[in-house]
Design an enzyme around this catalytic site. Sequence first.
Site, PDB file in Angstrom:
ATOM      1  CB  SER A 259      -0.946  -0.035   1.201  1.00 32.20           C
ATOM      2  OG  SER A 259      -1.997   0.886   1.054  1.00 32.20           O
TER       3      SER A 259
ATOM      4  CD  GLU B 144      -5.797  -4.203  -3.897  1.00 29.93           C
ATOM      5  OE1 GLU B 144      -5.423  -3.110  -3.448  1.00 29.93           O
ATOM      6  OE2 GLU B 144      -5.129  -5.250  -3.823  1.00 29.93           O
TER       7      GLU B 144
ATOM      8  CG  HIS C   8      -5.677  -2.468   0.108  1.00 31.14           C
ATOM      9  ND1 HIS C   8      -4.852  -2.202  -0.964  1.00 31.14           N
ATOM     10  CD2 HIS C   8      -5.185  -1.728   1.146  1.00 31.14           C
ATOM     11  CE1 HIS C   8      -3.923  -1.347  -0.602  1.00 31.14           C
ATOM     12  NE2 HIS C   8      -4.089  -1.052   0.671  1.00 31.14           N
TER      13      HIS C   8
END
Length: 375
Positions: free
Chosen positions: A212, A315, A345
């Site tokens: 991320s 996601e 995610h």
Amino acid sequence: MYFISIWSLSNHFQKKVLPSIKLNKKIKIVSILTNKNKKDLKLKHINLINGGNTRADSALKALKSIKKYKQFASITSFLYKTPSQITRWRINLFRWLIDLQGTIGPKVKGTVREELYLGGIRTLKVSTPNSDPQRVFLYYHGGGYAMGSPESHYSLVSYLAEITGTTIYAPDYRLGPEYKYPAQLEDGVKTYQALIEDHGYSSNQISIGGDSAGGNLALVTLLKLKELGINLPSSVALLSPWADPSGSGESYTKDMADKDILLGPIMKKIWENDDELYNFYIEDEDFDEENKFIFPLKGDFTDCPPIMIQVGTEELLLSDSRSLKEVLERDNCEYDYFEWEGMYHVFHIDVGIPETIQAFKQIGNFLEKHSVLNP
């Protein structure tokens, strides 16, 4: 490849019927349709790695995992407030909850954790019985540049170190809103340089990566190292990288937010408050969509090391990875790209599901292929 679709309308069905199903050993994927509110049907794909009845057990574990992370995401989204309004106690509670799941999560037996400093930045060095001390993975944790820490990802990096055979360094880089851009980029570069200058590793022994926001930090650190003329790492591994901090990609939709069990709830709150994804770590006057050190999609990856991307198909950041893939193709940068069907995610945060183990094996194969031990 065979598929089974199971309509589950109650906990009784999930707990009593599912385990009794006789699954063929050739089945690789089970697609489970859950109907929690009888209106919102969500398709979840569960990769299964063992045979026989173990598949039913794995499916049940996956259902429990989905329920657990839905509850966790609901709590964190409840705590969300507009950056200019959020209080210190709320930020601290937010971060404590995020750190807790990594601290109490399972670890590989024999995991060794050592706290040290890289370029003045507190870092956890994590190794397991399978870790090669000569193969280093500099891993930047995710958390939107506002939360997360080496502790929040301790469970993840324990398994990642064991399966990839690497020694992992996880820096506790500075977060917003206390520290704004470019503090995170500066820490990314410092930690990489410290591995070489203070710990004696060569760049060829080092891989970098992250999930991320940590994936964003790995990419912008790579671009900064390139600009500075510093020897680049041997490879880069990215887990659901945040390549578009503006959140303008085609996958940033309400429909996808409903599917993304981990990121979806808090993203809805961000949209409801009319906030921007980057508000926690970038001042408005510093925001520039043409700045490659914020938006790595604007960077030039020519002559960069091989890059691996893993992303879930359910996601919100899916379009980030697809756009990054196009940029790497444009720049003739070698890459491996994997979309994990039905996954949310950074599903890797749950080390108890088979998908995570298989994903870590993919990363391990990629890192070993480009390791100095395999020139």
